[in-house]
Design a protein around this motif. Structure first.
Motif, PDB file in Angstrom:
ATOM      1  N   VAL A 134       0.932  -1.096   0.172  1.00 44.75           N
ATOM      2  CA  VAL A 134      -0.059   0.104   0.080  1.00 44.75           C
ATOM      3  C   VAL A 134       0.941   1.161  -0.077  1.00 44.75           C
ATOM      4  CG1 VAL A 134      -1.608   1.137   1.319  1.00 44.75           C
ATOM      5  CG2 VAL A 134      -1.855  -1.140   1.145  1.00 44.75           C
ATOM      6  N   THR A 135       0.986   1.833  -0.964  1.00 45.53           N
ATOM      7  CA  THR A 135       1.730   3.099  -1.381  1.00 45.53           C
ATOM      8  C   THR A 135       1.432   4.298  -0.080  1.00 45.53           C
ATOM      9  OG1 THR A 135       0.440   3.846  -2.880  1.00 45.53           O
ATOM     10  CG2 THR A 135       2.187   2.594  -3.854  1.00 45.53           C
ATOM     11  N   PRO A 136       2.418   5.163   0.100  1.00 45.45           N
ATOM     12  CA  PRO A 136       2.294   6.194   0.845  1.00 45.45           C
ATOM     13  C   PRO A 136       1.024   6.996   0.832  1.00 45.45           C
ATOM     14  CG  PRO A 136       4.540   6.049   0.465  1.00 45.45           C
ATOM     15  CD  PRO A 136       3.809   4.987  -0.542  1.00 45.45           C
ATOM     16  N   HIS A 137       0.362   6.983   1.496  1.00 44.14           N
ATOM     17  CA  HIS A 137      -1.086   7.800   1.404  1.00 44.14           C
ATOM     18  C   HIS A 137      -1.482   8.479   2.682  1.00 44.14           C
ATOM     19  CE1 HIS A 137      -2.374   4.068   3.059  1.00 44.14           C
ATOM     20  NE2 HIS A 137      -3.746   4.689   3.251  1.00 44.14           N
ATOM     21  N   GLN A 138      -2.452   9.487   2.574  1.00 40.38           N
ATOM     22  CA  GLN A 138      -3.143   9.849   3.913  1.00 40.38           C
ATOM     23  C   GLN A 138      -4.825   9.745   3.530  1.00 40.38           C
ATOM     24  OE1 GLN A 138      -1.621  13.696   2.353  1.00 40.38           O
ATOM     25  NE2 GLN A 138      -1.230  14.523   4.407  1.00 40.38           N
ATOM     26  N   ASP A 139      -5.327   9.093   4.637  1.00 43.78           N
ATOM     27  CA  ASP A 139      -6.905   8.577   4.530  1.00 43.78           C
ATOM     28  C   ASP A 139      -7.643   9.824   3.972  1.00 43.78           C
ATOM     29  OD1 ASP A 139      -5.987   6.031   5.290  1.00 43.78           O
ATOM     30  OD2 ASP A 139      -6.599   6.301   7.425  1.00 43.78           O
ATOM     31  N   ALA A 140      -7.563  11.012   4.347  1.00 42.76           N
ATOM     32  CA  ALA A 140      -8.128  12.168   4.187  1.00 42.76           C
ATOM     33  C   ALA A 140      -8.170  12.303   2.640  1.00 42.76           C
ATOM     34  CB  ALA A 140      -7.724  13.693   4.732  1.00 42.76           C
ATOM     35  N   THR A 141      -7.079  12.026   1.898  1.00 38.07           N
ATOM     36  CA  THR A 141      -7.300  11.781   0.192  1.00 38.07           C
ATOM     37  C   THR A 141      -8.380  11.306  -0.193  1.00 38.07           C
ATOM     38  OG1 THR A 141      -4.936  12.065   0.074  1.00 38.07           O
ATOM     39  CG2 THR A 141      -6.018  11.148  -1.854  1.00 38.07           C
ATOM     40  N   PHE A 142      -8.933  10.124   0.485  1.00 39.30           N
ATOM     41  CA  PHE A 142     -10.158   9.473  -0.046  1.00 39.30           C
ATOM     42  C   PHE A 142     -11.441   9.751   0.734  1.00 39.30           C
ATOM     43  CE2 PHE A 142      -6.028   7.142  -0.193  1.00 39.30           C
ATOM     44  CZ  PHE A 142      -5.909   6.832  -1.649  1.00 39.30           C
ATOM     45  N   LEU A 143     -11.123  10.199   2.006  1.00 40.26           N
ATOM     46  CA  LEU A 143     -12.284  10.819   2.690  1.00 40.26           C
ATOM     47  C   LEU A 143     -12.202  12.102   3.499  1.00 40.26           C
ATOM     48  CD1 LEU A 143     -11.965   7.579   5.124  1.00 40.26           C
ATOM     49  CD2 LEU A 143     -13.463   7.479   3.141  1.00 40.26           C
ATOM     50  N   HIS A 144     -12.621  12.977   2.379  1.00 42.00           N
ATOM     51  CA  HIS A 144     -12.646  14.342   2.655  1.00 42.00           C
ATOM     52  C   HIS A 144     -13.544  14.972   3.209  1.00 42.00           C
ATOM     53  CE1 HIS A 144     -10.245  18.065   1.824  1.00 42.00           C
ATOM     54  NE2 HIS A 144     -11.594  18.569   1.384  1.00 42.00           N
ATOM     55  N   THR A 145     -13.255  15.971   4.617  1.00 39.18           N
ATOM     56  CA  THR A 145     -14.193  16.673   5.197  1.00 39.18           C
ATOM     57  C   THR A 145     -13.673  18.168   5.275  1.00 39.18           C
ATOM     58  OG1 THR A 145     -12.887  16.264   7.083  1.00 39.18           O
ATOM     59  CG2 THR A 145     -14.523  14.584   6.810  1.00 39.18           C
ATOM     60  N   MET A 198      -8.994  12.101  -4.028  1.00 37.98           N
ATOM     61  CA  MET A 198      -9.556  11.079  -4.866  1.00 37.98           C
ATOM     62  C   MET A 198     -11.189  11.486  -4.947  1.00 37.98           C
ATOM     63  SD  MET A 198      -9.797   6.943  -5.213  1.00 37.98           S
ATOM     64  CE  MET A 198     -11.364   6.741  -4.268  1.00 37.98           C
ATOM     65  N   VAL A 199     -11.684  11.863  -6.377  1.00 45.32           N
ATOM     66  CA  VAL A 199     -13.043  12.334  -6.233  1.00 45.32           C
ATOM     67  C   VAL A 199     -13.941  11.663  -7.332  1.00 45.32           C
ATOM     68  CG1 VAL A 199     -12.470  14.961  -5.786  1.00 45.32           C
ATOM     69  CG2 VAL A 199     -12.314  14.245  -8.142  1.00 45.32           C
ATOM     70  N   ARG A 200     -15.140  11.596  -7.253  1.00 46.33           N
ATOM     71  CA  ARG A 200     -16.015  11.096  -8.245  1.00 46.33           C
ATOM     72  C   ARG A 200     -15.713  11.748  -9.461  1.00 46.33           C
ATOM     73  NH1 ARG A 200     -21.105   8.212  -6.688  1.00 46.33           N
ATOM     74  NH2 ARG A 200     -20.754   7.102  -4.777  1.00 46.33           N
ATOM     75  N   TRP A 232     -19.234  16.374   4.965  1.00 45.47           N
ATOM     76  CA  TRP A 232     -18.664  15.154   4.421  1.00 45.47           C
ATOM     77  C   TRP A 232     -18.780  15.735   2.728  1.00 45.47           C
ATOM     78  CZ3 TRP A 232     -16.216  11.105   5.286  1.00 45.47           C
ATOM     79  CH2 TRP A 232     -16.071   9.878   4.391  1.00 45.47           C
ATOM     80  N   SER A 233     -17.621  15.518   2.101  1.00 45.82           N
ATOM     81  CA  SER A 233     -17.703  16.041   0.780  1.00 45.82           C
ATOM     82  C   SER A 233     -18.609  15.133  -0.255  1.00 45.82           C
ATOM     83  CB  SER A 233     -16.046  15.959   0.135  1.00 45.82           C
ATOM     84  OG  SER A 233     -16.036  16.319  -1.059  1.00 45.82           O
ATOM     85  N   LYS A 234     -19.379  15.853  -0.859  1.00 45.25           N
ATOM     86  CA  LYS A 234     -20.178  15.178  -1.831  1.00 45.25           C
ATOM     87  C   LYS A 234     -19.389  14.608  -3.162  1.00 45.25           C
ATOM     88  CE  LYS A 234     -24.629  16.389  -0.776  1.00 45.25           C
ATOM     89  NZ  LYS A 234     -24.355  16.453   0.813  1.00 45.25           N
ATOM     90  N   GLU A 235     -18.030  14.866  -3.207  1.00 43.72           N
ATOM     91  CA  GLU A 235     -17.252  14.349  -4.175  1.00 43.72           C
ATOM     92  C   GLU A 235     -16.393  12.971  -3.531  1.00 43.72           C
ATOM     93  OE1 GLU A 235     -14.753  18.060  -4.870  1.00 43.72           O
ATOM     94  OE2 GLU A 235     -15.679  17.823  -6.970  1.00 43.72           O
ATOM     95  N   ASN A 236     -16.689  12.934  -2.368  1.00 41.33           N
ATOM     96  CA  ASN A 236     -15.764  11.327  -1.924  1.00 41.33           C
ATOM     97  C   ASN A 236     -16.480  10.479  -2.819  1.00 41.33           C
ATOM     98  OD1 ASN A 236     -14.394  12.645  -0.128  1.00 41.33           O
ATOM     99  ND2 ASN A 236     -15.673  12.584   1.487  1.00 41.33           N
TER     100      ASN A 236
END
Length: 283
Positions: free
Chosen positions: A145-156, A194-196, A264-268
C-alpha cells in the motif's frame, strides 16, 4: 493523547483480546465460504470494448460498496477467463465497506464499549462510522500500500475530522507487511484528493492535485502484536510493504468522522445512502 497529537498515530497494545480477534477471523471465514464471486471478476478479456466494460463494471462495484459487504481481489490471481489460479480464500485482498453495519460480530467490535470509551477520551462528540474493511495481506502476494493519507479518500471540511481504528488480528511484523508512518506528518494538510469523476468519464474516480515525493528514510515501522489497536489520524502519511513472508497479516479497520460541525464532501467516492446513513459510534 499528547503522543497521538504529536505523532498522528498511537499504538494501544492488547486493546482487543485473542478471543475477540479469533471471533473476527472465524466470522470472515464463514463470509468467504458463502462468497459469490462478483461477475466482473469472471469476464473473459478479448476485445477492447469488453475490457472497458469490465473496468466500468468493477468501478461501479467499488463505488456502490459503501453500504454493502463486497469482495476485492489481489492482482494476478485470475487467469484470462476469470478463473482463480489459487484458492479463492487465498486470493482475496479485502472485504468492505460496511461490515460494521451488516455483520453482527464486526458491528459488536466497532461499537464495543471500550471503543466508545476511547472515542470519548479522544474528545469525539458526535462520531459516526463511515466505512470498515477486513484486510488480508495474503502470504507472498499481499500487495504493498503506497504512501497515502486517509483524508485523500475521505475528505471533510474542515480537515482533521477523520480517525482510523486499525486492529491487528494476528501479529503484524516488518516481514509480513506492518504499517509504516512518518511521525508528525499529519500537520501539513493534504495536496491530493480522490473524487468521483464526472458522468461519462472513462473511470469512476480521478485524482486532483499532486502526490508529494516522500522520503523513505522518514518512515518508521510499527510492528503490532495480535489484539493491538493503531489509531490513525486522517492526515498522517502511512504505508505498508508487500508481504513476501509465509504468514498472512489480517486486520480489521474502520474509519470514524467527528460529525459535529463537519461537512462530508459530496465528491468523495463513499457516500451515505438512504439504506445506510453513517451510524453513530455511540450506542
Amino acid at each position: 493523547l499528547s503522543q497521538f497529537h504529536r505523532d498522528g498515530f498511537l499504538v494501544l497494545e492488547g486493546f482487543f483480546s485473542a478471543e475477540e480477534c479469533d471471533s473476527m477471523r472465524s466470522q470472515i471465514q464463514g463470509i468467504i465460504a458463502g462468497m459469490e464471486v462478483p461477475p466482473h471478476c469472471r469476464t473473459e478479456f478479448s476485445t477492447r470494448e469488453q475490457e472497458q466494460l469490465q473496468a466500468q463494471g468493477s468501478s461501479d462495484y467499488f463505488l456502490t460498496s459503501g453500504d454493502k459487504i463486497r469482495f476485492f481481489f489481489e492482482k494476478g490471481v485470475l487467469d484470462e477467463k476469470g478463473n482463480f489460479l489459487i484458492p479463492k480464500e487465498k486470493s482475496i485482498s479485502k472485504i468492505g465497506h460496511a461490515l460494521h453495519a451488516h455483520d453482527p460480530i464486526f458491528k459488536q467490535i466497532t461499537h464495543s464499549s471500550k471503543v466508545q470509551e476511547l472515542g470519548r477520551k479522544l474528545g469525539l462528540e458526535r462520531p459516526v462510522v463511515v466505512q470498515s474493511m477486513y484486510i488480508f495481506k495474503q502470504p507472498g502476494i499481499g500487495g504493498e500500500v503506497t504512501p497515502h493519507q486517509d483524508a485523500t479518500f475521505l475528505h471533510t471540511e474542515p480537515l482533521g475530522r477523520i480517525l482510523g481504528f486499525w486492529i491487528a488480528l494476528e501479529d503484524a511484523t516488518q516481514e509480513n507487511g506492518c504499517l509504516w508512518f512518518i511521525p508528525g506528518s499529519h500537520t501539513n494538510g493534504i495536496t491530493r484528493r480522490m473524487v468521483r469523476a464526472p458522468s461519462g468519464a472513462s473511470t469512476c474516480v480521478e485524482f486532483v492535485g499532486s502526490e508529494p515525493a516522500y522520503d523513505d528514510s522518514q518512515f518508521i515501522p510499527l510492528p503490532v502484536k495480535k489484539g493491538g489497536l493503531v489509531l490513525i489520524h486522517g492526515e498522517v502519511v502511512h504505508k505498508s510493504e508487500l508481504n513476501s513472508s509465509g504468514s498472512s497479516r489480517h486486520a480489521f479497520t474502520f474509519h470514524v468522522m467527528e460529525a459535529k460541525g463537519t461537512s462530508w464532501s459530496k465528491e468523495n467516492w463513499l457516500q451515505p445512502t438512504p439504506e445506510l446513513p453513517f451510524p453513530s459510534l455511540y450506542t
